[in-house]
Design an enzyme around this catalytic site. Sequence first.
Site: not given
Ligand SMILES: O=C(CO)COP(=O)(O)O
Length: 271
Positions: A228, A182, A188, A112, A18, A110, A20
């Site tokens: 992560s 997740e 992150g 976010e 992803n 997601h 983002k």
């Molecule tokens: O949100 C994520 C994937 O959709 C995970 O992000 P990270 O791998 O940067 O922690």
Amino acid sequence: MTTSANGNFVRKPFIAGNWKMNMDHVQGITLLQKLAWTLSDAKHDYNRAEVAVFPPFTDLRGVQTLVQGDDLEVVYGGQDLSQFDSGAYTGDISGQFLSKLGCAYVLVGHSERRTIHNESDDVLNAKVKAGFRHGVTPVLCVGEGLEIRQAGTHVEHTLAQLRAGVDGLTAEQAAELVVAYEPVWAIGTGEVAGPEDAQEMCAAIRAELAELFDETVAAKTRLLYGGSVKANNAAAIMAEIDVDGLLVGGASLDAAEFANIVRFESHLVTD
Ligand SMILES: O=C(CO)COP(=O)(O)O
């Protein structure tokens, strides 16, 4: 990740990046080209692990052209879609547009999107259905924040998101759906949930799918872990029996690192 007697996976591993809101369309093409070359040099067998990228919408046409032009086996998808098919929804993207661009998948819910855009369970359920309506398989994201994890109600919380997300789906759709667990506190942050945390939740999700649909559906739905993930922890997470794949954020922006995650099998410790 479960294998059958002949060493094949019961469910095909799914490794997804992803991106983002990173990578403009020029950077995105370069990244995908590098990834494809790296995997080709390493003789990656796409039958052993499906590889998907989720670029920003503005990259998708370029990604489609590259995938078609170079006959790449990498698949791709959108990071979101509208619950509606067309009309006065400024800024939104229809599942029909994603389908026309050759998207195989679309992320739905997601964390976010849930937090920054306040997307509710009802809206997300409508988005899941919109994905299916247009032949784009939804990857429904679920997971708890830190406070819920600390309160110990993370399984209950995540299963409630799951139930709302899959409400009204047919058994066939539920079997095709991909669910990504997740935990928000591990996204992150460098804080990775342990393989046993990923397994605990994926097992609970599979059991819930068996309740809501049936065992056959539950045995087919692919469950991913995200948060992560790096090349050095991918194999241990993938070794868990109910984890069928990984949804990778930051580490998917580095072609070499992501290729090593895709090739998790080469890091598996076998005795
Ligand atoms: O949100 C994520 C994937 O959709 C995970 O992000 P990270 O791998 O940067 O922690």
